[in-house]
Design a protein around this motif. Structure first.
Motif, PDB file in Angstrom:
ATOM      1  N   THR A   3      -1.588  12.387   0.918  1.00 53.82           N
ATOM      2  CA  THR A   3      -1.838  11.231   1.774  1.00 53.82           C
ATOM      3  C   THR A   3      -1.021  10.057   1.280  1.00 53.82           C
ATOM      4  O   THR A   3      -0.823   9.886   0.081  1.00 53.82           O
ATOM      5  CB  THR A   3      -3.333  10.844   1.764  1.00 53.82           C
ATOM      6  N   THR A   5      -0.528   5.927   1.329  1.00 50.09           N
ATOM      7  CA  THR A   5      -1.129   4.626   1.622  1.00 50.09           C
ATOM      8  C   THR A   5      -0.134   3.788   2.408  1.00 50.09           C
ATOM      9  O   THR A   5       0.989   3.564   1.950  1.00 50.09           O
ATOM     10  CB  THR A   5      -1.485   3.890   0.322  1.00 50.09           C
ATOM     11  N   PRO A   6      -0.527   3.334   3.622  1.00 51.55           N
ATOM     12  CA  PRO A   6       0.423   2.548   4.416  1.00 51.55           C
ATOM     13  C   PRO A   6       0.714   1.212   3.759  1.00 51.55           C
ATOM     14  O   PRO A   6      -0.180   0.542   3.261  1.00 51.55           O
ATOM     15  CB  PRO A   6      -0.308   2.363   5.754  1.00 51.55           C
ATOM     16  N   ARG A 127     -14.545  -1.482  -1.335  1.00 53.77           N
ATOM     17  CA  ARG A 127     -14.793  -0.114  -0.913  1.00 53.77           C
ATOM     18  C   ARG A 127     -15.633   0.627  -1.965  1.00 53.77           C
ATOM     19  O   ARG A 127     -15.590   0.301  -3.146  1.00 53.77           O
ATOM     20  CB  ARG A 127     -13.461   0.608  -0.709  1.00 53.77           C
ATOM     21  N   TYR A 164      -2.345  -4.708  -2.812  1.00 53.00           N
ATOM     22  CA  TYR A 164      -2.450  -5.040  -1.390  1.00 53.00           C
ATOM     23  C   TYR A 164      -3.614  -5.997  -1.130  1.00 53.00           C
ATOM     24  O   TYR A 164      -4.655  -5.933  -1.799  1.00 53.00           O
ATOM     25  CB  TYR A 164      -2.655  -3.778  -0.555  1.00 53.00           C
ATOM     26  N   SER A 166      -6.451  -7.503   1.644  1.00 54.67           N
ATOM     27  CA  SER A 166      -7.123  -7.262   2.917  1.00 54.67           C
ATOM     28  C   SER A 166      -6.683  -8.324   3.925  1.00 54.67           C
ATOM     29  O   SER A 166      -6.402  -9.464   3.580  1.00 54.67           O
ATOM     30  CB  SER A 166      -8.645  -7.308   2.731  1.00 54.67           C
ATOM     31  N   HIS A 171      -4.715  -0.543   5.889  1.00 54.88           N
ATOM     32  CA  HIS A 171      -5.683   0.431   5.396  1.00 54.88           C
ATOM     33  C   HIS A 171      -6.883  -0.216   4.704  1.00 54.88           C
ATOM     34  O   HIS A 171      -7.830   0.499   4.332  1.00 54.88           O
ATOM     35  CB  HIS A 171      -4.995   1.397   4.416  1.00 54.88           C
TER      36      HIS A 171
END
Length: 282
Positions: A3, A5-6, A127, A164, A166, A171
């Protein structure tokens, strides 16, 4: 199965930064600048540009490339990114000449107003599987005379362990690692979070093209963002960094200051650090 991560694109980040800046501008109110002041500042800026053109003997192809780049920055929504990274640190230095209390630094393009309000002892929204070492950040908000400021607000935001934010990376859930923490009756607070990572500013747009063309790097050291405010006192906007952190001495935004470097203490669960804020009367 792998996978990926964008990554936040420069265009996506720029659009969000522009929207956030407009909201921030509304919060602060319009600048009270006279016609005479506007005339003086704009003339000085143009004179500086003209001087560079003459001294560097800028050619027409270079001028046309600069014009195209300026258009691209606007169309890509990157003016908040470019100005906050390359200009804001000088604006902040000028403001600091007449300010007392805790040292400030740049706000940057990733602030989002209106976040969840939490009590003095709080865990930031995150998360369930949030990566990163646990970080407990505590302290007290006081005035210049050392008196605590009950109910002071610590408006807190940070990047995650991959660098990153939010609201700027698709993502991440809205409000991740962001909150307004309200200090207790003694101005104290304790915020549980994770230790952030260094990150690159978005490089797939015109700001990144400039950085590449000039041979610069796009990295910022790991840091926490804070706006600290209390009724009747000047708000402080600052960033806190970590001793020994990568890029600490070579920040692309030139925003680090010795007074803002934290020295976390290892704990059984991660790291703990204390930092007190001192606010002057407005």
């Amino acid at each position: 199965m792998t996978t990926t991560t964008p990554s936040p694109t420069a265009a996506g980040s720029g659009a969000n930064a522009s929207e956030a800046f407009r909201a921030s501008s509304e919060r602060r109110g319009p600048a009270a600048t006279s016609q005479e002041r506007t005339d003086r500042v704009v003339r000085r800026v143009l004179e500086a540009i003209h001087q560079v053109v003459r001294e560097e003997e800028v050619t027409y192809p270079e001028f046309q490339a600069a014009k195209r780049w300026l258009m691209d920055v606007g169309e890509g929504g990157e003016w908040p990114l470019f100005l906050d990274v390359f200009v804001e640190h000088e604006i902040e230095k000028v403001a600091a000449r007449t300010q007392r209390g805790t040292v400030g630094t740049i706000e940057g393009p990733y602030y989002l107003p209106g976040q969840t309000r939490l009590p003095a002892v709080a865990t930031l929204p995150m998360r369930a599987d949030e990566k990163g070492d646990k970080l407990v950040f505590s302290g007290q908000v006081r005035d210049l005379d050392g008196h605590p400021l009950p109910g002071a607000e610590i408006d807190f935001w940070q990047a995650d362990a991959d660098g990153y934010y939010s609201g700027f990376a698709p993502h991440l859930p809205d409000g991740n690692l962001r909150a307004v923490v309200v200090a207790d009756g003694q101005g104290r607070f304790e915020i549980s979070s994770i230790k952030p990572a260094p990150y690159q500013i978005p490089t797939d747009g015109p700001t990144g093209a400039l950085i590449s063309a000039a041979g610069w790097h796009p990295w910022r050291p790991a840091h926490l963002h804070l706006m600290v405010r209390a009724d009747g006192h000047r708000q402080i906007t600052t960033q806190l960094y970590f001793t020994g952190g990568e890029w600490l001495d070579d920040d692309v935004a030139t925003a680090t200051k010795d007074e803002l470097v934290l020295d976390p203490t290892p704990t059984a669960e991660g790291w703990a650090v204390e930092y007190d804020f001192v606010l002057e009367r407005a």
